[in-house]
Design an enzyme around this catalytic site. Structure first.
Site, PDB file in Angstrom:
ATOM      1  N   ARG A 132      -7.598  -0.593  74.277  1.00  0.00           N
ATOM      2  CA  ARG A 132      -7.523  -1.851  73.542  1.00  0.00           C
ATOM      3  C   ARG A 132      -7.130  -2.969  74.512  1.00  0.00           C
ATOM      4  O   ARG A 132      -6.224  -2.802  75.321  1.00  0.00           O
ATOM      5  CB  ARG A 132      -6.511  -1.738  72.400  1.00  0.00           C
ATOM      6  CG  ARG A 132      -6.495  -2.936  71.465  1.00  0.00           C
ATOM      7  CD  ARG A 132      -5.557  -2.675  70.292  1.00  0.00           C
ATOM      8  NE  ARG A 132      -6.033  -1.577  69.466  1.00  0.00           N
ATOM      9  CZ  ARG A 132      -5.234  -0.765  68.769  1.00  0.00           C
ATOM     10  NH1 ARG A 132      -3.928  -0.903  68.836  1.00  0.00           N
ATOM     11  NH2 ARG A 132      -5.739   0.196  68.025  1.00  0.00           N
ATOM     12  N   ARG A 178       2.734  -6.420  69.745  1.00  0.00           N
ATOM     13  CA  ARG A 178       1.323  -6.238  70.116  1.00  0.00           C
ATOM     14  C   ARG A 178       0.597  -7.579  70.199  1.00  0.00           C
ATOM     15  O   ARG A 178       1.230  -8.632  70.302  1.00  0.00           O
ATOM     16  CB  ARG A 178       0.665  -5.289  69.123  1.00  0.00           C
ATOM     17  CG  ARG A 178       1.323  -3.903  69.139  1.00  0.00           C
ATOM     18  CD  ARG A 178       0.499  -2.880  68.411  1.00  0.00           C
ATOM     19  NE  ARG A 178       1.089  -1.561  68.454  1.00  0.00           N
ATOM     20  CZ  ARG A 178       0.518  -0.482  67.909  1.00  0.00           C
ATOM     21  NH1 ARG A 178      -0.647  -0.591  67.292  1.00  0.00           N
ATOM     22  NH2 ARG A 178       1.097   0.695  67.988  1.00  0.00           N
ATOM     23  N   LYS A 187       5.793  -0.092  66.143  1.00  0.00           N
ATOM     24  CA  LYS A 187       4.997  -1.255  66.523  1.00  0.00           C
ATOM     25  C   LYS A 187       5.480  -2.508  65.798  1.00  0.00           C
ATOM     26  O   LYS A 187       6.059  -2.438  64.705  1.00  0.00           O
ATOM     27  CB  LYS A 187       3.521  -1.003  66.217  1.00  0.00           C
ATOM     28  CG  LYS A 187       3.212  -0.696  64.753  1.00  0.00           C
ATOM     29  CD  LYS A 187       1.767  -0.245  64.611  1.00  0.00           C
ATOM     30  CE  LYS A 187       1.480   0.223  63.192  1.00  0.00           C
ATOM     31  NZ  LYS A 187       0.116   0.750  63.031  1.00  0.00           N
ATOM     32  N   LYS A 200       4.139  -6.594  64.911  1.00  0.00           N
ATOM     33  CA  LYS A 200       2.948  -7.446  64.899  1.00  0.00           C
ATOM     34  C   LYS A 200       3.304  -8.859  64.464  1.00  0.00           C
ATOM     35  O   LYS A 200       3.982  -9.054  63.453  1.00  0.00           O
ATOM     36  CB  LYS A 200       1.889  -6.855  63.961  1.00  0.00           C
ATOM     37  CG  LYS A 200       1.390  -5.479  64.403  1.00  0.00           C
ATOM     38  CD  LYS A 200       0.374  -4.909  63.433  1.00  0.00           C
ATOM     39  CE  LYS A 200      -0.147  -3.556  63.907  1.00  0.00           C
ATOM     40  NZ  LYS A 200      -1.143  -2.983  62.957  1.00  0.00           N
ATOM     41  N   CYS A 216     -12.387  -0.337  59.262  1.00  0.00           N
ATOM     42  CA  CYS A 216     -11.831   0.229  60.494  1.00  0.00           C
ATOM     43  C   CYS A 216     -12.833   1.216  61.088  1.00  0.00           C
ATOM     44  O   CYS A 216     -13.846   1.557  60.483  1.00  0.00           O
ATOM     45  CB  CYS A 216     -10.504   0.913  60.201  1.00  0.00           C
ATOM     46  SG  CYS A 216     -10.677   2.447  59.273  1.00  0.00           S
ATOM     47  N   CYS A 235     -11.485   8.413  65.174  1.00  0.00           N
ATOM     48  CA  CYS A 235     -10.064   8.230  64.875  1.00  0.00           C
ATOM     49  C   CYS A 235      -9.456   9.543  64.393  1.00  0.00           C
ATOM     50  O   CYS A 235      -9.925  10.124  63.403  1.00  0.00           O
ATOM     51  CB  CYS A 235      -9.856   7.145  63.826  1.00  0.00           C
ATOM     52  SG  CYS A 235      -8.118   6.919  63.402  1.00  0.00           S
ATOM     53  N   CYS A 243      -8.232   5.950  56.161  1.00  0.00           N
ATOM     54  CA  CYS A 243      -6.946   6.570  55.851  1.00  0.00           C
ATOM     55  C   CYS A 243      -6.009   5.495  55.326  1.00  0.00           C
ATOM     56  O   CYS A 243      -6.338   4.304  55.372  1.00  0.00           O
ATOM     57  CB  CYS A 243      -6.365   7.270  57.090  1.00  0.00           C
ATOM     58  SG  CYS A 243      -5.538   6.152  58.236  1.00  0.00           S
ATOM     59  N   CYS A 290      -5.333  -0.106  58.837  1.00  0.00           N
ATOM     60  CA  CYS A 290      -5.780  -0.932  59.974  1.00  0.00           C
ATOM     61  C   CYS A 290      -6.735  -2.037  59.539  1.00  0.00           C
ATOM     62  O   CYS A 290      -6.745  -3.115  60.132  1.00  0.00           O
ATOM     63  CB  CYS A 290      -6.438  -0.058  61.032  1.00  0.00           C
ATOM     64  SG  CYS A 290      -5.298   1.099  61.820  1.00  0.00           S
TER      65      CYS A 290
END
Length: 569
Positions: free
Chosen positions: A76, A145, A212, A214, A433, A439, A478, A482
């Protein structure tokens, strides 16, 4: 930080032993036995911007042949505020061809992704990304991120000032470890990445964040970054064409886990306002509260939304004021009108031209009818502007001069990639996603399947004469969220191959989540469920009323503000 280290998650121990993210990554990369990394390094490489993946469709066959899975890596690339140069676009396109899947993936958080990079190509790939003056550090992992920002071409006079704030926040909160340079760049510091050679982490400390983090910025009336869906959201406040500062939203997050009713998506709460010159410090102090109070025992409950729910929003705000040394100001009025992108040529406040191009599923590739990748590459060769990734996986050709606009318009027509051609508002407001097949978390298809399902839902809209109705539709493979499925007026979350939970009733502006309507539906069941609802909407909708608002008004769905809104009874 918890005193009893025996209760900490294993990832916490890996981080503490890692020597500021070095771990045994160099040894893992040199290991010729496996295409994967050593177990601990699979966690640490996330901080460097990469995840281990495999082609799950080949796993069974390879196992029968007594081979390990076909491991590869997703890389990424951080793009603060979503703005890249035409040269950087070409550079990444070349890197994708050279080392991985020959496509670019535009993410829902304004980053680039490269897929199917083999282990022996990782170092060269990351080095060449840095040679383009982009970076992968902190694109993943338990750190702040990629910082997002509105790139909608209709933005106001303050866009450049807000973009500058996004870059400042990104630079300030980047990890300071030198491990990244030593492992990937032969100890060289690349100009323009905002990092230093320090080993100590003055903000993060030795174990970084619990999970994480954001940050996103938005410029009203456009909520194209879904500002409330993130740990920290900054809503730009403008007066007389000048940036005054930002309203502060805290505690958003989309992920949850099926079967664990302690987990759920959440929208952020607006707690106040900060002037522009103080906002970087406000971001740091909020991040340090999460660093110090976040759950380091259970990673499912480690995001800041759960920290706020555990310690309370009032305590959180008091602690923020204490760390700042002053009280944040009351929030200022603002209004959002959409969380989608607008299409077609517009002239910006700066006199330059902008056009948003639709990228289905964020996958920049060529098809027979839509040679998007080739067209964008040819445009990048002549553009005197920039390339802007949107939070909806699309791309804006921005800051184009009057002189270059006719040439670029000619290429758009030549390659048949004008956004308004043969695409309904439903499709233009769709997002998915990656999901299967790469994934490892995916239960079902996402990017590869949504276009096919949109075809069939378009048929329902046409049947009820609503083919021109804009409806946000989002799909993830899932529940981790995302693609921010819980902010779709129609949202799909994969339960198993070919089976999706159907969520309905989010707002068109991104300030209200949807709720679970039905579970584990097949495609036929999805269409049979949506058909009568769309028919009722066609017959009874109010003037300018959106689908999600209609479902709420008619009590088709009802928010109880409970986890059962998302998990079911």
């Amino acid at each position: 930080m918890n005193e009893d280290k025996s209760k900490l998650s294993e990832v916490e121990h890996i981080k503490e032993r890692s020597q500021y993210l070095r771990g045994t990554l160099p040894e893992s990369l040199d290991d010729q036995v496996s295409g994967n990394l050593f177990a601990q390094d699979q966690q640490l490489i996330k901080f460097h911007g990469s995840y281990v993946q495999s082609d799950r469709e080949l796993d069974k066959e390879r196992k029968a042949q007594k081979l390990e899975p076909l491991y590869s890596f997703m890389i990424r690339v951080r793009v603060p505020g979503g703005v890249a140069t035409p040269k950087q676009w070409i550079d990444l396109d070349n890197i994708a061809d050279k080392y991985g899947m020959p496509t670019l993936k535009l993410t829902t958080r304004q980053a680039f992704e490269l897929h199917s990079i083999l282990k022996h190509n990782l170092k060269n790939t990351i080095k060449e990304i840095n040679d383009s003056l982009l970076s992968t550090i902190a694109a993943c992992g338990d750190v702040n991120r990629n910082v997002m920002n509105t790139v909608n071409p209709n933005t106001s006079y303050i866009h450049d000032d807000v973009q500058d704030v996004a870059r400042q926040i990104s630079d300030h909160l980047n990890p300071r470890t030198s491990s990244y340079y030593k492992i990937w760049l032969n100890d060289e510091v690349v100009a323009g990445n905002g990092l230093t050679e320090e080993i100590e982490e003055p903000i993060y400390g030795k174990v970084y964040l619990p999970r994480k983090f954001k940050i996103t910025l938005a410029i009203p009336p456009y909520n194209d970054t879904d500002v409330f869906a993130h740990d920290l959201g900054l809503i730009a406040i403008e007066k007389d064409k000048k940036l005054l500062g930002f309203n502060i939203s805290v505690g958003g997050g989309m992920g949850m886990t099926f079967g664990d009713n302690t987990t759920h998506p959440r929208l952020g709460n607006v707690i106040g306002f900060a002037p522009t010159d103080k906002v970087v410090d406000v971001c740091e102090k909020i991040l340090t509260i999460q660093r110090d109070y976040g759950n380091r025992e259970n990673r499912r409950l480690s995001r800041m939304k759960y920290t706020i729910e555990r310690i309370g929003l009032d305590f959180f705000t008091v602690e923020l004021n204490k760390r700042l040394g002053y009280d944040i100001e009351p929030a200022r009025p603002f209004k959002f009108t959409t969380n989608g992108d607008s299409y077609g040529w517009v002239k910006g406040a700066n006199g330059k031209w902008f056009i948003t191009l639709f990228v289905e599923g964020g996958r920049v590739k060529d098809t027979e009818k839509y040679p998007l990748r080739t067209g964008l590459r040819e445009i990048a060769k002549i553009s005197d502007g920039d390339f802007r990734l949107t939070g909806n996986q699309n791309v804006v050709l921005g800051n184009i001069s009057d002189r270059k606009k006719p040439e670029i318009d000619k290429l758009l027509k030549q390659y048949n990639i004008l956004p308004e051609q043969d695409k309904t508002p439903l499709r233009l407001h769709s997002m998915a996603c990656v999901a299967l097949n790469v994934c490892p978390l995916a239960n079902a298809e996402g990017e590869r399947y949504l276009p096919e399902l949109v075809d069939k839902i378009e048929g329902l809209l046409g049947k009820h004469k609503l083919q021109n109705e804009p409806i946000t539709i989002r799909m993830t493979g899932c529940p981790n969220g995302c693609g921010r499925p819980y902010l779709g007026e129609i949202g799909f979350v994969g339960r198993a191959p070919g089976k999706y939970n159907l969520y309905l009733g989010a707002s068109f502006e991104g300030d209200r989540m949807n709720v679970l309507y039905k579970e584990s539906l097949s495609e036929e069941e999805i269409l049979n469920t949506l058909d009568p609802l769309i028919g009722q909407f066609a017959a009874e909708k109010g003037k300018d009323e959106h689908f999600g608002d209609f479902l709420v008004r008619k009590k088709v769905i009802e928010h109880k503000n409970l986890t059962t809104d998302f998990h079911g009874e």
